[in-house]
Design a protein around this motif. Structure first.
Motif, PDB file in Angstrom:
ATOM      1  N   UNK A 161       0.808  -1.209   0.000  1.00 14.59           N
ATOM      2  CA  UNK A 161       0.000   0.000   0.000  1.00 14.59           C
ATOM      3  C   UNK A 161       0.840   1.256   0.000  1.00 14.59           C
ATOM      4  N   UNK A 162       0.175   2.394  -0.286  1.00 11.33           N
ATOM      5  CA  UNK A 162       0.865   3.675  -0.301  1.00 11.33           C
ATOM      6  C   UNK A 162       0.116   4.682   0.571  1.00 11.33           C
ATOM      7  N   UNK A 163       0.870   5.507   1.302  1.00 19.81           N
ATOM      8  CA  UNK A 163       0.308   6.589   2.103  1.00 19.81           C
ATOM      9  C   UNK A 163      -0.695   6.047   3.134  1.00 19.81           C
ATOM     10  N   UNK A 164      -1.962   6.469   3.047  1.00 21.21           N
ATOM     11  CA  UNK A 164      -2.975   5.877   3.912  1.00 21.21           C
ATOM     12  C   UNK A 164      -2.995   4.355   3.742  1.00 21.21           C
ATOM     13  N   UNK A 165      -2.766   3.900   2.516  1.00 17.15           N
ATOM     14  CA  UNK A 165      -2.714   2.466   2.252  1.00 17.15           C
ATOM     15  C   UNK A 165      -1.483   1.795   2.837  1.00 17.15           C
ATOM     16  N   UNK A 166      -0.388   2.556   3.032  1.00 14.51           N
ATOM     17  CA  UNK A 166       0.764   2.015   3.729  1.00 14.51           C
ATOM     18  C   UNK A 166       0.428   1.762   5.186  1.00 14.51           C
ATOM     19  N   UNK A 167      -0.299   2.701   5.790  1.00 17.19           N
ATOM     20  CA  UNK A 167      -0.820   2.527   7.149  1.00 17.19           C
ATOM     21  C   UNK A 167      -1.723   1.300   7.199  1.00 17.19           C
ATOM     22  N   UNK A 188       5.012  -7.578   3.704  1.00 17.37           N
ATOM     23  CA  UNK A 188       4.287  -6.305   3.692  1.00 17.37           C
ATOM     24  C   UNK A 188       5.161  -5.252   3.036  1.00 17.37           C
ATOM     25  N   UNK A 189       4.614  -4.548   2.039  1.00 19.17           N
ATOM     26  CA  UNK A 189       5.318  -3.443   1.383  1.00 19.17           C
ATOM     27  C   UNK A 189       4.526  -2.164   1.599  1.00 19.17           C
ATOM     28  N   UNK A 190       5.210  -1.101   1.989  1.00 14.01           N
ATOM     29  CA  UNK A 190       4.537   0.167   2.280  1.00 14.01           C
ATOM     30  C   UNK A 190       5.329   1.316   1.664  1.00 14.01           C
ATOM     31  N   UNK A 191       4.673   2.083   0.803  1.00 11.80           N
ATOM     32  CA  UNK A 191       5.299   3.236   0.164  1.00 11.80           C
ATOM     33  C   UNK A 191       4.818   4.506   0.870  1.00 11.80           C
ATOM     34  N   UNK A 294       6.862  -7.213  12.660  1.00 10.40           N
ATOM     35  CA  UNK A 294       5.625  -7.782  12.137  1.00 10.40           C
ATOM     36  C   UNK A 294       5.640  -9.303  12.124  1.00 10.40           C
ATOM     37  N   UNK A 295       6.831  -9.887  12.145  1.00 15.63           N
ATOM     38  CA  UNK A 295       6.928 -11.340  12.037  1.00 15.63           C
ATOM     39  C   UNK A 295       6.997 -11.829  10.605  1.00 15.63           C
ATOM     40  N   UNK A 296       6.996 -10.898   9.634  1.00 14.14           N
ATOM     41  CA  UNK A 296       7.146 -11.213   8.212  1.00 14.14           C
ATOM     42  C   UNK A 296       8.053 -10.156   7.602  1.00 14.14           C
ATOM     43  N   UNK A 297       8.629 -10.402   6.416  1.00 13.77           N
ATOM     44  CA  UNK A 297       9.481  -9.406   5.765  1.00 13.77           C
ATOM     45  C   UNK A 297       8.732  -8.099   5.488  1.00 13.77           C
ATOM     46  N   UNK A 298       9.483  -6.999   5.532  1.00 15.01           N
ATOM     47  CA  UNK A 298       8.907  -5.665   5.357  1.00 15.01           C
ATOM     48  C   UNK A 298       9.738  -4.864   4.370  1.00 15.01           C
ATOM     49  N   UNK A 299       9.051  -4.183   3.445  1.00 11.19           N
ATOM     50  CA  UNK A 299       9.675  -3.244   2.515  1.00 11.19           C
ATOM     51  C   UNK A 299       9.051  -1.876   2.737  1.00 11.19           C
ATOM     52  N   UNK A 300       9.894  -0.853   2.789  1.00 10.02           N
ATOM     53  CA  UNK A 300       9.417   0.526   2.898  1.00 10.02           C
ATOM     54  C   UNK A 300      10.102   1.356   1.827  1.00 10.02           C
ATOM     55  N   UNK A 301       9.310   2.133   1.077  1.00  8.38           N
ATOM     56  CA  UNK A 301       9.847   3.065   0.080  1.00  8.38           C
ATOM     57  C   UNK A 301       9.474   4.482   0.495  1.00  8.38           C
ATOM     58  N   UNK A 302      10.392   5.418   0.307  1.00  8.63           N
ATOM     59  CA  UNK A 302      10.130   6.798   0.714  1.00  8.63           C
ATOM     60  C   UNK A 302      10.896   7.767  -0.173  1.00  8.63           C
ATOM     61  N   UNK A 327      13.616  -7.060  10.040  1.00 10.48           N
ATOM     62  CA  UNK A 327      14.417  -6.883   8.837  1.00 10.48           C
ATOM     63  C   UNK A 327      13.614  -6.025   7.854  1.00 10.48           C
ATOM     64  N   UNK A 328      14.250  -5.012   7.271  1.00 11.03           N
ATOM     65  CA  UNK A 328      13.552  -4.095   6.367  1.00 11.03           C
ATOM     66  C   UNK A 328      14.355  -3.889   5.090  1.00 11.03           C
ATOM     67  N   UNK A 329      13.682  -4.019   3.975  1.00  6.52           N
ATOM     68  CA  UNK A 329      14.229  -3.564   2.688  1.00  6.52           C
ATOM     69  C   UNK A 329      13.771  -2.131   2.550  1.00  6.52           C
ATOM     70  N   UNK A 330      14.707  -1.193   2.631  1.00  6.93           N
ATOM     71  CA  UNK A 330      14.372   0.230   2.601  1.00  6.93           C
ATOM     72  C   UNK A 330      14.810   0.826   1.276  1.00  6.93           C
ATOM     73  N   UNK A 331      13.857   1.429   0.543  1.00  3.05           N
ATOM     74  CA  UNK A 331      14.151   1.997  -0.775  1.00  3.05           C
ATOM     75  C   UNK A 331      13.978   3.512  -0.712  1.00  3.05           C
ATOM     76  N   UNK A 332      15.071   4.264  -0.593  1.00  4.15           N
ATOM     77  CA  UNK A 332      14.971   5.727  -0.641  1.00  4.15           C
ATOM     78  C   UNK A 332      14.986   6.201  -2.084  1.00  4.15           C
ATOM     79  N   UNK A 333      14.191   7.192  -2.395  1.00  6.87           N
ATOM     80  CA  UNK A 333      14.149   7.729  -3.760  1.00  6.87           C
ATOM     81  C   UNK A 333      14.515   9.205  -3.702  1.00  6.87           C
ATOM     82  N   UNK A 334      15.691   9.535  -4.166  1.00  4.44           N
ATOM     83  CA  UNK A 334      16.145  10.922  -4.164  1.00  4.44           C
ATOM     84  C   UNK A 334      15.234  11.761  -5.058  1.00  4.44           C
ATOM     85  N   UNK A 335      14.677  12.817  -4.500  1.00  4.70           N
ATOM     86  CA  UNK A 335      13.784  13.686  -5.254  1.00  4.70           C
ATOM     87  C   UNK A 335      12.392  13.115  -5.452  1.00  4.70           C
TER      88      UNK A 335
END
Length: 369
Positions: A161-167, A188-191, A294-302, A327-335
Motif C-alpha cells: 500500500x501507499x500513504x494511507x494504504x501504507x498505514x 508487507x510493502x509500504x510506500x 511484524x513477524x514477516x518481511x517488510x519493505x518501505x519506500x520513501x 528486517x527491512x528492505x528500505x528503498x529511498x528515492x532521491x527527489x
C-alpha cells in the motif's frame, strides 16, 4: 446487481461459517489489463468494535491457466482519496489506474484485490486511518478474493500500500495472524506510509496537507468515536471541516473549491494543536503503527521530496522497527514525491514480492539506516 458465480475454498468456507464474513457479489467491470478479468466486489467485514458491515473493492484475476498449486494474492491498499462515498476507487473510472504495478503482478500470476475500506462506497462512516477497522476490511477483502476464483488459491498473500494504504498494509500485517489465521502472510510493502499520526496529521509539515488531513480525521473520528468537533474548533470551523470532508482527492490534485476551503481551514487551525487535545491526541497515538516487528518481511519506500509524509518520520519509524528486530528492505528515492512513490518503486517492489512468495531469504537495509 447481477453477480457472477463464486466458488468457495474450504478455508474461506470455514471462515464464513465461523464469522459470517462472506463475498456478497462480484460483478464484471471493464478496463482490466491484458490477460485478466476484473470484478467489483461487495463483501462482509467487521469493524474494530465487533460490528458487521459491508465493504466494496475490486478483484483482478489472471485469465490464463492457473498453476497446479493455485494462485497467490496481493492486496493493494490505496492512498487517501477522501472519506465520502463518491471517493471510493471502485466507483470511479480511475479505479484500476491507481494500482501500482498491476500489469506486472498479473503477469506474475497473482490475484490482486484492491479494497475501498469500510464506508467508502458502502454504508456507514469511513474510518479514516483507524487501524483495526481498516485491517479487518483489508483481510476480509483477501478472503473475498479467494471466493471470486474459479479454481484454487494457495492461501498465501502479501500486502502492498501507499500513504494511507501504507498505514493499512502495516496494520493489516500486524493483525493478520490473529484475525485471519487460515491465511499465510509472506510480506508487507509500504510506500510513504502514515505511521506516526501525531507527526503525519498534526505535525509541522505542509499547512494545506495538515488542514485537509485534520478535516478528514476530525469528521471521521467524531462519528466513529463520538468526539465532538466542538472540541477542535467553533461552528464556522466545524462547518468548513464537514464541507472539506465531502471533497475527494483526485489524481490531478485539488479542485479550486477545495483549495479555497483549505486556505480558510489553515487560518482556522493556526492556533490549534490537535495532538494536545486530550481525546484527539490519544486517538492519534492509538491508531499509529506500533514500532514492533511484524513477524514477516517488510519493505518501505520513501521519497526525499515528499511534503505529505515527512521522510524523517518514515525513516524514524524504520530505524525504530529495525532496532526492535525487524528486517527491512528500505528503498529511498532521491527527489521522489508522495504521489508517484509507489509507481516509481513498483518494479523493485514486484520483484521483492516475487521473492517473498518464492520463500527466499529477505534482504535487510537496517545497517544503513
Amino acid at each position: 446487481m447481477v453477480a457472477v458465480a463464486v466458488f468457495l475454498t474450504p478455508a474461506s468456507a470455514t471462515a464464513q461459517a465461523a464469522n459470517a464474513r462472506t463475498l456478497v457479489s462480484a460483478t464484471p467491470i471493464a478496463g482490466a489489463p491484458a490477460g485478466a478479468l476484473a470484478y467489483r466486489i461487495v463483501y462482509r467485514s467487521m469493524t474494530g468494535r465487533g460490528g458487521q458491515a459491508e465493504a466494496t473493492g475490486i478483484v483482478i484475476v489472471p485469465a490464463g491457466a492457473e498453476p497446479r498449486a493455485g494462485r497467490d494474492i496481493v492486496a493493494w491498499t490505496h492512498g487517501t482519496t477522501g472519506i465520502a462515498d463518491a471517493c471510493a476507487p471502485s466507483a470511479n473510472s480511475w479505479r484500476l489506474s491507481i494500482i501500482a504495478g498491476l500489469a506486472p503482478m498479473i503477469q506474475q500470476g497473482y490475484i490482486v484485490v484492491a479494497p475501498d475500506y469500510l464506508g467508502l462506497g458502502s454504508a456507514g462512516t469511513h474510518p479514516f486511518l483507524v487501524g483495526a477497522d481498516t485491517a479487518h476490511a483489508v483481510l476480509d477483502a483477501v478472503r473475498a478474493a479467494r471466493d471470486v476464483r474459479r479454481g484454487r488459491t494457495t492461501g498465501r498473500f502479501a500486502l502492498w500500500g501507499e500513504s494511507q494504504g501504507g498505514h493499512a498494509a502495516l496494520w493489516s500485517g500486524r493483525l493478520a495472524r490473529a484475525y485471519a489465521p487460515e491465511l499465510r502472510l509472506v510480506g508487507v510493502a509500504a510506500a510513504a506510509p502514515a505511521t506516526d499520526l501525531v507527526a503525519n496529521i498534526a505535525g509541522d509539515g505542509n499547512a494545506a496537507v495538515r488542514a485537509l488531513m485534520t478535516s478528514y480525521a476530525g469528521v471521521s473520528w467524531s462519528q466513529i468515536y463520538g468526539v465532538p468537533l466542538s472540541t477542535v474548533t467553533g461552528p464556522v470551523g466545524q462547518d468548513l471541516m464537514r464541507r472539506l470532508a465531502r471533497r475527494c482527492v483526485t489524481l490531478d490534485g485539488l479542485k479550486l473549491g477545495t483549495k479555497i476551503g483549505l486556505a480558510r481551514m489553515i487560518h482556522v487551525l493556526r492556533d490549534v494543536d490537535l495532538a494536545a487535545l486530550p481525546r484527539w491526541g490519544e486517538l492519534m497515538r492509538s491508531n499509529s503503527v506500533e514500532r514492533v516487528p511484524l513477524g514477516v518481511p517488510l519493505l518501505i519506500a520513501q521519497g526525499s521530496a515528499d511534503v505529505i509524509i515527512a521522510p524523517s518520520v518514515t525513516r524514524s519509524f524504520a530505524t525504530a522497527v529495525c532496532r526492535a528486530g525487524q528486517r527491512i528492505r528500505f528503498i529511498p528515492v532521491a527527489g521522489g514525491d508522495h504521489v508517484t512513490i509507489a509507481k516509481r518503486t513498483s518494479e523493485q517492489t514486484v520483484e521483492w514480492l516475487r521473492e517473498r512468495f518464492a520463500g527466499r531469504t529477505d534482504p535487510s537495509d537496517c545497517a544503513t539506516l
